[in-house]
Write a protein that holds these residues in place. Structure first.
Motif, short mmCIF file in Angstrom:
data_model
loop_
_atom_site.label_atom_id
_atom_site.label_comp_id
_atom_site.label_asym_id
_atom_site.label_seq_id
_atom_site.Cartn_x
_atom_site.Cartn_y
_atom_site.Cartn_z
N GLY A 227 22.76 14.99 71.25
CA GLY A 227 21.61 14.18 70.85
C GLY A 227 21.31 14.21 69.36
O GLY A 227 20.41 13.52 68.90
N PHE A 228 22.05 15.01 68.62
CA PHE A 228 21.85 15.10 67.17
C PHE A 228 23.06 14.51 66.47
O PHE A 228 24.20 14.83 66.81
CB PHE A 228 21.66 16.57 66.77
CG PHE A 228 21.56 16.78 65.29
CD1 PHE A 228 20.41 16.43 64.60
CD2 PHE A 228 22.61 17.33 64.58
CE1 PHE A 228 20.33 16.62 63.23
CE2 PHE A 228 22.53 17.53 63.21
CZ PHE A 228 21.38 17.17 62.54
N ASN A 229 22.82 13.64 65.52
CA ASN A 229 23.92 13.00 64.80
C ASN A 229 23.65 13.09 63.32
O ASN A 229 22.53 12.87 62.87
CB ASN A 229 24.04 11.53 65.24
CG ASN A 229 25.08 10.79 64.43
OD1 ASN A 229 24.76 10.24 63.37
ND2 ASN A 229 26.30 10.79 64.88
N VAL A 230 24.66 13.45 62.57
CA VAL A 230 24.52 13.47 61.12
C VAL A 230 25.73 12.77 60.50
O VAL A 230 26.86 12.95 60.97
CB VAL A 230 24.34 14.92 60.59
CG1 VAL A 230 25.53 15.79 60.93
CG2 VAL A 230 24.10 14.92 59.09
N GLN A 231 25.47 11.92 59.53
CA GLN A 231 26.52 11.17 58.84
C GLN A 231 26.38 11.41 57.35
O GLN A 231 25.27 11.35 56.82
CB GLN A 231 26.36 9.66 59.10
CG GLN A 231 26.43 9.24 60.54
CD GLN A 231 27.86 9.03 61.01
OE1 GLN A 231 28.74 8.80 60.19
NE2 GLN A 231 28.09 9.12 62.31
N GLY A 232 27.47 11.69 56.70
CA GLY A 232 27.44 11.89 55.27
C GLY A 232 28.44 10.99 54.57
O GLY A 232 29.53 10.75 55.09
N ARG B 295 28.73 8.23 40.72
CA ARG B 295 28.92 8.96 41.99
C ARG B 295 27.69 8.74 42.84
O ARG B 295 26.60 8.45 42.33
CB ARG B 295 29.08 10.46 41.73
CG ARG B 295 30.31 10.85 40.96
CD ARG B 295 30.20 12.29 40.48
NE ARG B 295 31.26 12.61 39.54
CZ ARG B 295 32.42 13.16 39.90
NH1 ARG B 295 32.65 13.44 41.17
NH2 ARG B 295 33.34 13.41 39.01
N ALA B 296 27.88 8.94 44.13
CA ALA B 296 26.74 8.80 45.04
C ALA B 296 26.99 9.64 46.29
O ALA B 296 28.14 9.85 46.69
CB ALA B 296 26.55 7.33 45.43
N ALA B 297 25.91 10.12 46.86
CA ALA B 297 26.02 10.88 48.11
C ALA B 297 24.81 10.53 48.97
O ALA B 297 23.67 10.52 48.48
CB ALA B 297 26.05 12.37 47.84
N LEU B 298 25.07 10.22 50.22
CA LEU B 298 23.99 9.80 51.12
C LEU B 298 24.14 10.55 52.44
O LEU B 298 25.24 10.65 52.99
CB LEU B 298 24.07 8.29 51.36
CG LEU B 298 22.97 7.67 52.20
CD1 LEU B 298 21.64 7.68 51.45
CD2 LEU B 298 23.32 6.21 52.56
N LEU B 299 23.03 11.07 52.92
CA LEU B 299 23.05 11.82 54.18
C LEU B 299 22.07 11.17 55.15
O LEU B 299 20.92 10.89 54.78
CB LEU B 299 22.65 13.27 53.93
CG LEU B 299 22.98 14.27 55.02
CD1 LEU B 299 24.49 14.44 55.17
CD2 LEU B 299 22.33 15.62 54.71
N THR B 300 22.52 10.93 56.36
CA THR B 300 21.66 10.34 57.39
C THR B 300 21.73 11.21 58.63
O THR B 300 22.82 11.59 59.07
CB THR B 300 22.12 8.91 57.74
OG1 THR B 300 22.08 8.12 56.56
CG2 THR B 300 21.22 8.29 58.79
N ALA B 301 20.58 11.54 59.17
CA ALA B 301 20.56 12.37 60.38
C ALA B 301 19.66 11.71 61.42
O ALA B 301 18.66 11.07 61.08
CB ALA B 301 20.03 13.76 60.07
N SER B 302 20.05 11.82 62.67
CA SER B 302 19.22 11.26 63.74
C SER B 302 19.12 12.25 64.89
O SER B 302 20.07 12.98 65.18
CB SER B 302 19.80 9.93 64.22
OG SER B 302 21.04 10.14 64.84
N PHE C 140 14.78 9.48 66.23
CA PHE C 140 14.17 9.61 64.91
C PHE C 140 15.31 9.69 63.89
O PHE C 140 16.22 10.52 64.03
CB PHE C 140 13.29 10.86 64.86
CG PHE C 140 12.62 11.07 63.54
CD1 PHE C 140 11.75 10.11 63.02
CD2 PHE C 140 12.84 12.22 62.80
CE1 PHE C 140 11.13 10.30 61.80
CE2 PHE C 140 12.22 12.41 61.58
CZ PHE C 140 11.36 11.45 61.08
N VAL C 141 15.25 8.84 62.88
CA VAL C 141 16.33 8.75 61.90
C VAL C 141 15.76 9.02 60.50
O VAL C 141 14.77 8.40 60.11
CB VAL C 141 17.00 7.35 61.92
CG1 VAL C 141 18.21 7.33 61.01
CG2 VAL C 141 17.39 6.96 63.32
N VAL C 142 16.36 9.95 59.78
CA VAL C 142 15.98 10.18 58.39
C VAL C 142 17.22 10.01 57.52
O VAL C 142 18.34 10.27 57.96
CB VAL C 142 15.37 11.58 58.15
CG1 VAL C 142 14.01 11.70 58.79
CG2 VAL C 142 16.30 12.66 58.63
N SER C 143 16.98 9.58 56.30
CA SER C 143 18.10 9.31 55.41
C SER C 143 17.67 9.64 53.99
O SER C 143 16.51 9.42 53.61
CB SER C 143 18.49 7.84 55.54
OG SER C 143 19.67 7.59 54.82
#
Lengths: 376, 246
Positions: free
Chosen positions: A208-213, A229-236, A245-248
């Motif tokens: 149930g937990f997902n994280v994308q980087g 450069r760029a770095a983005l993290l998204t977690a749900s 619930f999704v945060v980014s």
């Protein structure tokens, strides 16, 4: 284009729909930080040979810079060799909906992917956008039109709950505003900027937990000089089967295809899935309550109109159908089952027999299905 | 023995018995023939069950099903699951040919399950084995489960395995996990809870294989090391200490 190479449908043959609502804080070069509300809706159908998805998103920033975006992607594979997938997509964005600064962009993609659990991908992308900058004086500035093309190639793979892709993209664009806002320039006259990106996407899904980087690095090629450069993290987190619930947080490179500048973003949103897979948490899901002396009581609930006739039959009951009474808006039956495996089926108004919600559905060899329940 | 042959045997034995001067040879012939005239076992389809079959409208299909049921005891498979399938077909108003085919398929799976689970500990276990075969579980997996659990019924492990496959978990990893759990002595309650958790995870969008990995590891962490770690041998050559058939 917000598609991920190698992304494979996790659930086949289902239609999912969802609604997003949340807020974001966005910082862009040469612009004051802005807060924005965002709403979105999407629908996706995943299949072995054809997958379709569509999304629409609207944002309204505090400074009045609203935007609306639509995205459609289709993925097709031949039935005899589903490892070979062709992905086509298109997006359209209108921004400045509530302000004087207006513009639009459109982009398209065509990608070919090969592989099941891991493989390669290559594609070509094209985009066009128009922009009318805010006038610094009373004189209206002309509408500017920009074009961009790109090619990408990469590898992707999936192992257990981890997914990853590494993409190399090369893009050519004549959008000087996007280039200069992120520190890129030309050292000699050239028809377009040459951006060379290396993008690493990784994902982890655990209960149930997902994280994308995403980590990306861009350098200029040919006559273009610069680096970013760029770095983005998204977690749900799936709070319930239907609510996530999704945060980014992080930053993303400027998109030459759509003419969007590099930005830093923090966002939080709730995603409500409409329908989709039947879940055990549904009010009408079957519930098995074991008894101390062996056996169990299976409570089956069926949602149907109040004037419907709902019947239940089971292998333990010699498949003799009995009518389910209505309790608190649902048709309910409680079946006492001994230890073993049993098959249970329900039907509404004399229709087809099928597995009750919440039970594993198995073929009955008679052209239909039944629910399977195992009792300790 | 056909009905005509039985009738002829009875007539011949009766003629021999009616002879006034019965010789030793005649008495011997009677002793040989009379037992043959009596059926060796009661009919496979008792009268109440025959009514079930008679409810099928199509005569050829009815005959075919009756023959399948009659042959079942000789093949070592129970009649009850086959009759239940007939009742299911009638209740679901399936056409008679489909019922016949379904009964035939089930009898084949029961026979395969009987061979793989030998000795099957109960009809419920055999039915669970047939269901597992239907869902794609291989016969070596069944044999290995029996090897790991010679005395305890496999009804629940096989049922949970079938449910998980129906929920989308591929048969091979599902079979491996269940074997590991059985080897470590997982209880029925633990197995059923794990199956329910996997279904709930799948419902929230997690890939079925991932859900199985996660949930089974939680159960495994509560269990002791496997008693028989040799999962590689598909068919155990010797099975000492196995109980006899029930």
């Amino acid at each position: 284009m917000p598609t991920q190479a190698g992304a494979q449908p996790a659930r086949v043959g289902r239609i999912d729909a969802w609604i997003d609502a949340g807020a974001a804080r966005v910082e862009q070069p040469f612009r004051a930080p802005a807060s924005a509300g965002l709403v979105g809706l999407g629908v996706a159908r995943t299949g072995r040979t054809l997958s379709l998805s569509g999304q629409a998103t609207g944002t309204l920033a505090g400074d009045g810079l609203g935007a609306g975006q639509g995205l459609v992607v289709a993925s097709v594979a031949p039935p005899i060799f589903t490892a070979l997938r062709t992905e086509v997509g298109a997006s359209l964005t209108m921004f400045g909906l509530a302000s004087q600064e207006r513009g639009s962009n459109g982009a398209s993609l065509l990608r070919q992917s090969l592989g099941w659990r891991y493989g390669g991908v290559f594609g070509t992308l094209a985009g066009s956008h128009t922009r009318r900058p805010l006038p610094m004086s009373r004189n209206a500035l002309p509408l500017e039109r920009f074009r961009a093309t790109a090619v990408d190639v990469g590898l992707w793979g999936r192992y257990r709950w981890i997914t990853a892709s590494l993409m190399r993209q090369r893009a050519w664009s004549n959008d000087y505003l996007v280039a200069e806002s992120t520190g890129f320039g030309l050292i000699r006259p050239a028809a377009s900027y040459d951006f060379r990106d290396l993008i690493l996407n990784t994902g982890l899904t655990v209960s149930g937990f997902n994280v994308q980087g995403t980590i990306a690095r861009r350098v200029g090629g040919t006559a273009t000089r610069g680096e970013s450069r760029a770095a983005l993290l998204t977690a749900s987190v799936a709070m319930t089967p239907s609510l996530t619930f999704v945060v980014s947080g992080g930053d993303a490179l400027a998109d030459p295809l759509r003419g969007t500048p590099q930005f830093t973003m923090t966002s939080a949103a709730l995603r409500w899935r409409i329908g989709g897979r039947r879940t055990a948490a549904r009010a009408d899901a079957a519930v098995l309550e074991t008894r101390g002396n062996g056996g169990a009581v299976l409570t089956v609930r069926v949602r149907a109109p109040s004037d419907a006739r709902v019947e239940i039959a089971s292998s333990h009951g010699e498949w003799i159908a009995s009518t389910m009474p209505r309790e608190e808006g649902l048709f309910v039956a409680r079946v006492l089952l001994p230890s073993g495996t049993h098959r249970v089926a329900v039907r509404v108004n004399g229709g087809e027999w099928g597995a009750p919600v919440g039970l594993a559905s198995v073929r009955d060899d008679l052209g239909g299905s039944a629910g399977l329940v195992t009792v300790p | 023995m056909s009905r005509h042959a039985i009738r002829a045997s009875v007539r011949f034995a009766s003629w021999l018995g009616n002879q006034r001067s019965m010789t030793g040879a005649r008495r011997f012939a009677i002793a040989l023939l009379v037992p043959c005239a009596v059926p060796a076992q009661p009919p496979a389809v008792p009268a109440p069950h025959a009514a079930t079959i008679d409810a099928m409208p199509d005569a050829p299909a009815r005959t075919a099903v009756r023959e399948l049921l009659d042959r079942a005891p000789a093949r070592g498979i129970p009649v009850e699951p086959l009759l239940t399938k007939v009742r299911e077909g009638i209740a679901k108003r399936a056409n008679p040919e489909r019922i016949r085919d379904a009964v035939q398929l089930l009898s084949q799976r029961l026979e395969q399950a009987r061979g793989a689970l030998d000795p099957a500990l109960s009809v419920a276990e055999l039915s669970a084995g047939a269901g597992a075969i239907q869902s794609g579980v291989s016969l070596p997996t069944l044999r290995e489960l029996r090897h790991l659990s010679p005395a305890a019924p496999l009804t629940v492990p096989l049922g949970v395995l079938t449910e998980m496959i129906a929920d989308g978990v591929p048969p091979r990893p599902a079979g491996l996990r269940i074997r590991e759990l059985v080897a470590r002595g997982a209880s029925s309650a633990q197995l059923i809870a794990m199956g329910a958790d996997v279904r709930a995870d799948v419902a929230t969008g997690i890939a079925p294989g991932t859900a199985l990995e996660l949930r089974s590891k939680r159960v495994i962490s509560l269990l002791v090391a496997p008693v028989t770690p040799t999962f590689s041998s598909p068919v155990p050559p010797l099975r000492p200490g196995r109980p006899g058939p029930p």
